[in-house]
Motif scaffolding. Sequence first.
Motif, PDB file in Angstrom:
ATOM      1  N   ALA A  60     -12.308  -1.602   1.782  1.00  0.00           N
ATOM      2  CA  ALA A  60     -11.992  -0.328   1.150  1.00  0.00           C
ATOM      3  C   ALA A  60     -10.735   0.292   1.753  1.00  0.00           C
ATOM      4  CB  ALA A  60     -13.174   0.629   1.301  1.00  0.00           C
ATOM      5  N   SER A  61      -9.824   0.724   0.884  1.00  0.00           N
ATOM      6  CA  SER A  61      -8.602   1.445   1.279  1.00  0.00           C
ATOM      7  C   SER A  61      -7.704   0.639   2.208  1.00  0.00           C
ATOM      8  CB  SER A  61      -8.950   2.788   1.951  1.00  0.00           C
ATOM      9  OG  SER A  61      -9.694   3.614   1.083  1.00  0.00           O
ATOM     10  N   LEU A  62      -7.844  -0.693   2.215  1.00  0.00           N
ATOM     11  CA  LEU A  62      -7.051  -1.493   3.142  1.00  0.00           C
ATOM     12  C   LEU A  62      -5.560  -1.334   2.895  1.00  0.00           C
ATOM     13  CD1 LEU A  62      -6.951  -3.507   5.462  1.00  0.00           C
ATOM     14  CD2 LEU A  62      -7.144  -5.359   3.789  1.00  0.00           C
ATOM     15  N   GLY A  63      -5.151  -1.282   1.630  1.00  0.00           N
ATOM     16  CA  GLY A  63      -3.734  -1.108   1.341  1.00  0.00           C
ATOM     17  C   GLY A  63      -3.183   0.178   1.923  1.00  0.00           C
ATOM     18  N   LYS A  64      -3.945   1.275   1.772  1.00  0.00           N
ATOM     19  CA  LYS A  64      -3.512   2.558   2.327  1.00  0.00           C
ATOM     20  C   LYS A  64      -3.454   2.517   3.849  1.00  0.00           C
ATOM     21  CE  LYS A  64      -5.433   5.285  -1.481  1.00  0.00           C
ATOM     22  NZ  LYS A  64      -6.426   6.322  -1.876  1.00  0.00           N
ATOM     23  N   VAL A  65      -4.440   1.867   4.458  1.00  0.00           N
ATOM     24  CA  VAL A  65      -4.487   1.791   5.922  1.00  0.00           C
ATOM     25  C   VAL A  65      -3.310   0.976   6.452  1.00  0.00           C
ATOM     26  CG1 VAL A  65      -5.794   0.870   7.873  1.00  0.00           C
ATOM     27  CG2 VAL A  65      -6.979   2.124   6.055  1.00  0.00           C
ATOM     28  N   ALA A 114      10.193   1.267  15.328  1.00  0.00           N
ATOM     29  CA  ALA A 114       9.828  -0.156  15.436  1.00  0.00           C
ATOM     30  C   ALA A 114      10.047  -0.870  14.110  1.00  0.00           C
ATOM     31  CB  ALA A 114       8.370  -0.280  15.870  1.00  0.00           C
ATOM     32  N   HIS A 115       9.887  -2.194  14.152  1.00  0.00           N
ATOM     33  CA  HIS A 115      10.048  -3.035  12.968  1.00  0.00           C
ATOM     34  C   HIS A 115       8.716  -3.743  12.689  1.00  0.00           C
ATOM     35  CE1 HIS A 115      14.308  -2.264  13.318  1.00  0.00           C
ATOM     36  NE2 HIS A 115      14.334  -2.796  14.529  1.00  0.00           N
ATOM     37  N   PRO A 116       7.834  -3.104  11.946  1.00  0.00           N
ATOM     38  CA  PRO A 116       6.526  -3.714  11.682  1.00  0.00           C
ATOM     39  C   PRO A 116       6.586  -4.762  10.569  1.00  0.00           C
ATOM     40  CG  PRO A 116       6.653  -1.563  10.648  1.00  0.00           C
ATOM     41  CD  PRO A 116       7.935  -1.739  11.405  1.00  0.00           C
ATOM     42  N   PHE A 117       5.686  -5.730  10.636  1.00  0.00           N
ATOM     43  CA  PHE A 117       5.476  -6.671   9.544  1.00  0.00           C
ATOM     44  C   PHE A 117       3.991  -7.006   9.485  1.00  0.00           C
ATOM     45  CE2 PHE A 117       6.239  -9.414  13.222  1.00  0.00           C
ATOM     46  CZ  PHE A 117       5.284 -10.422  13.085  1.00  0.00           C
ATOM     47  N   VAL A 118       3.573  -7.540   8.359  1.00  0.00           N
ATOM     48  CA  VAL A 118       2.161  -7.879   8.135  1.00  0.00           C
ATOM     49  C   VAL A 118       2.031  -9.392   8.086  1.00  0.00           C
ATOM     50  CG1 VAL A 118       0.250  -7.730   6.487  1.00  0.00           C
ATOM     51  CG2 VAL A 118       1.697  -5.719   6.920  1.00  0.00           C
ATOM     52  N   LEU A 163      -3.063 -12.308  -0.459  1.00  0.00           N
ATOM     53  CA  LEU A 163      -2.765 -10.904  -0.173  1.00  0.00           C
ATOM     54  C   LEU A 163      -2.186 -10.212  -1.402  1.00  0.00           C
ATOM     55  CD1 LEU A 163      -1.285 -10.893   3.450  1.00  0.00           C
ATOM     56  CD2 LEU A 163      -3.627 -10.473   2.701  1.00  0.00           C
ATOM     57  N   GLU A 164      -1.292 -10.886  -2.110  1.00  0.00           N
ATOM     58  CA  GLU A 164      -0.707 -10.290  -3.308  1.00  0.00           C
ATOM     59  C   GLU A 164      -1.779 -10.063  -4.367  1.00  0.00           C
ATOM     60  OE1 GLU A 164       2.507 -12.796  -4.492  1.00  0.00           O
ATOM     61  OE2 GLU A 164       3.841 -12.116  -2.870  1.00  0.00           O
ATOM     62  N   HIS A 165      -2.723 -10.990  -4.457  1.00  0.00           N
ATOM     63  CA  HIS A 165      -3.818 -10.842  -5.415  1.00  0.00           C
ATOM     64  C   HIS A 165      -4.663  -9.620  -5.087  1.00  0.00           C
ATOM     65  CE1 HIS A 165      -6.690 -12.252  -8.434  1.00  0.00           C
ATOM     66  NE2 HIS A 165      -7.663 -11.995  -7.577  1.00  0.00           N
ATOM     67  N   GLU A 217       6.118  -4.761  -1.261  1.00  0.00           N
ATOM     68  CA  GLU A 217       6.549  -3.479  -1.824  1.00  0.00           C
ATOM     69  C   GLU A 217       5.527  -2.382  -1.546  1.00  0.00           C
ATOM     70  OE1 GLU A 217       8.001  -1.626  -6.129  1.00  0.00           O
ATOM     71  OE2 GLU A 217       7.035  -3.594  -6.034  1.00  0.00           O
ATOM     72  N   ARG A 218       4.253  -2.701  -1.726  1.00  0.00           N
ATOM     73  CA  ARG A 218       3.215  -1.689  -1.499  1.00  0.00           C
ATOM     74  C   ARG A 218       3.061  -1.380  -0.015  1.00  0.00           C
ATOM     75  NH1 ARG A 218      -3.324  -1.969  -2.834  1.00  0.00           N
ATOM     76  NH2 ARG A 218      -3.765   0.154  -2.147  1.00  0.00           N
ATOM     77  N   LEU A 219       3.166  -2.382   0.832  1.00  0.00           N
ATOM     78  CA  LEU A 219       2.964  -2.179   2.265  1.00  0.00           C
ATOM     79  C   LEU A 219       4.171  -1.567   2.947  1.00  0.00           C
ATOM     80  CD1 LEU A 219       1.161  -5.557   3.066  1.00  0.00           C
ATOM     81  CD2 LEU A 219       0.110  -3.309   2.758  1.00  0.00           C
ATOM     82  N   GLY A 220       5.337  -1.736   2.351  1.00  0.00           N
ATOM     83  CA  GLY A 220       6.554  -1.210   2.971  1.00  0.00           C
ATOM     84  C   GLY A 220       7.040  -2.027   4.145  1.00  0.00           C
TER      85      GLY A 220
END
Length: 435
Positions: A68-73, A86-90, A109-111, A117-120
């Motif tokens: 739940a809400s993982l994208g927002k988190v 900093a320079h974050p990446f996922v 992840l895209e699915h 784009e959504r994660l920034g």
Amino acid sequence: MSVCTPPRTLEAEPPLFPALALVRQSFDVSELADPATAVHAELGRIIPEATPLEGKHIAITAGSRGIASLGKVLAATVEFFKTRGAHPFVFPAMGSHGGATAEGQREYLEHLGLSEERLGAPVRSSMEVRRIGATDQGVPVFLDATALDADHIVVVNRVKTHTKFTGRLESGMFKMLAVGAGKHLGAATVHREAVRLGLAEVITSVGRVALECASVIAGIGLVENAAGRLHTLRACDPEAMEQEEAGLLALSKSLMPRLPVRDIDLLVVDEIGKNISGTGMDTKVTGRNRDIISVFDAPDPTLPQVRRIVVRDLHPDSQGNALGIGFADFTTDRLVRTMDYGKTVTNALTGISPEKAAVPIHFPTDRECLEAALGSLGHWTPETVRVVRIRNTKHLDVVAVSPALLGELPSHCEVLEKAQAMAFDDAGNLGPLEP
């Protein structure tokens, strides 16, 4: 003396099905109003402003579950570190999922809607790992090479019960370090060593080595309510992660939804999937395990007692991974057609659980599945058979039960609609379960 009746021709009676009543279970469904604000507040609490983060590369885990809400988190975590310069990446931290390929995990992840784009932030997917140490019992510890190249790692995961064992730590941040971030090799190693040591011990000890040998700067533990929405979010520093996770697990267990009754003849599950549970359907809900080899040093659940399980469909977010279908007794042809056999088998073998990928008896329609399942119970009548239908094991707020169970419903249950005959469409399939 026995009595004989004259022989006569009988026509087979049409199959009967029990009527089902729609029931709402009232659980604690309080939820976090603003996950993004909570992320900034929690990370700010444990990472002081003076912490040198300017120009640092931060690797943030992203798992394969439908959290739940993982994208927002994740997006808020990215933004927090950007504000600190900093320079974050996922990076995908999902063990062998996605077919155990880098591209497959990126696509997964895209699915789930977790795009760059959504994660920034960039998504860096690789199956390369490095050995960073070993536990006192000799278990080698592996971690994603891309994450190890970063200056710091942030571990984000839902904290909940594990489907295969009970322990102080089960499924959470430690499991993400031990299994998810270890990619295919790490996940396979953990499960292989669990045959010798038990999964609870291996996850805990491997997680401790990862915290000691890798530069983990923070963990973010997420707890969902009974409706599958985000209830609690807590950040913790590496030194406190084990204790914090244990507390979050206790909270999760207190919020966990359950079936309304314990003794069930037939459980109808509308959908399974990796986004619902690590084993497709949560064994702590169904009481159904089936390990041929007990690799997890824990007994199978004894409650509820479910005699037959029918599974109707595979959730599209599972991307063909039908792990857990082996828990069912009957399923549909359409689920079998949707199943990606390669993904399912890879996941099953990585977890030392080949039986979870075993395909049960299957039929073209729901009607035929239910006929076969009910017939396999022996003698039954629509008035006495104990049937429960659920959407999936994660969402149990609305369920359907047969008349025999109405008198046993606990006080938190409300009957929304009286028992009605099962409605099949022209193709012989059930409609959605909804009020």
